[in-house]
Write an enzyme that holds these catalytic residues in place. Sequence first.
Site, PDB file in Angstrom:
ATOM      1  N   GLU A  38      36.454  34.271  17.427  1.00  0.00           N
ATOM      2  CA  GLU A  38      35.708  33.356  16.802  1.00  0.00           C
ATOM      3  C   GLU A  38      34.374  32.699  17.476  1.00  0.00           C
ATOM      4  O   GLU A  38      33.369  32.816  16.835  1.00  0.00           O
ATOM      5  CB  GLU A  38      36.388  32.024  16.245  1.00  0.00           C
ATOM      6  CG  GLU A  38      35.723  31.488  15.401  1.00  0.00           C
ATOM      7  CD  GLU A  38      36.626  30.561  14.415  1.00  0.00           C
ATOM      8  OE1 GLU A  38      36.130  29.664  13.695  1.00  0.00           O
ATOM      9  OE2 GLU A  38      37.830  30.765  14.454  1.00  0.00           O
ATOM     10  N   PHE A  64      46.558  41.320  17.844  1.00  0.00           N
ATOM     11  CA  PHE A  64      46.849  41.243  19.264  1.00  0.00           C
ATOM     12  C   PHE A  64      47.649  42.735  19.484  1.00  0.00           C
ATOM     13  O   PHE A  64      48.645  42.881  18.884  1.00  0.00           O
ATOM     14  CB  PHE A  64      47.900  40.297  19.823  1.00  0.00           C
ATOM     15  CG  PHE A  64      47.416  38.778  19.372  1.00  0.00           C
ATOM     16  CD1 PHE A  64      46.041  38.443  19.397  1.00  0.00           C
ATOM     17  CD2 PHE A  64      48.505  38.186  18.733  1.00  0.00           C
ATOM     18  CE1 PHE A  64      46.026  37.046  18.840  1.00  0.00           C
ATOM     19  CE2 PHE A  64      48.219  36.953  18.022  1.00  0.00           C
ATOM     20  CZ  PHE A  64      46.924  36.365  17.947  1.00  0.00           C
TER      21      PHE A  64
END
Length: 118
Positions: A38, A64
């Site tokens: 982000e 992930f």
Amino acid sequence: MRYLVQDGDRTVISCEVGPEHLQGHGIVHGGVYCALVETAASIGASLWWGDRGRVVGTANQTDFLRPVGSGRLTATAVPVHRGRSQQLWSVEVVDDDGRLTARGQVRLANLTVPAPGR
């Protein structure tokens, strides 16, 4: 985080992994990846939007892919779409060996600054 490239077309940031970044099993906590994703996308989006206003994240979707327990993570963000009202940025996170450890995308809303007197 270290800011290596800050541009409206590409942003690169890195983070040295320490014990404070690990979850109970000794690997990087998913929130660390989300923060890198982000942050990288938000910097690039803000620089591209410039003085027209500000941008705010509306969605962060991060996968992930490979566990990491130490070393440096490097996140590179590039735009997928930049429009009048929103942007979409893609981010790849790699380890010291250049292996993809996480991949994410961030959608951001472009907020305009009201004209003076409004």
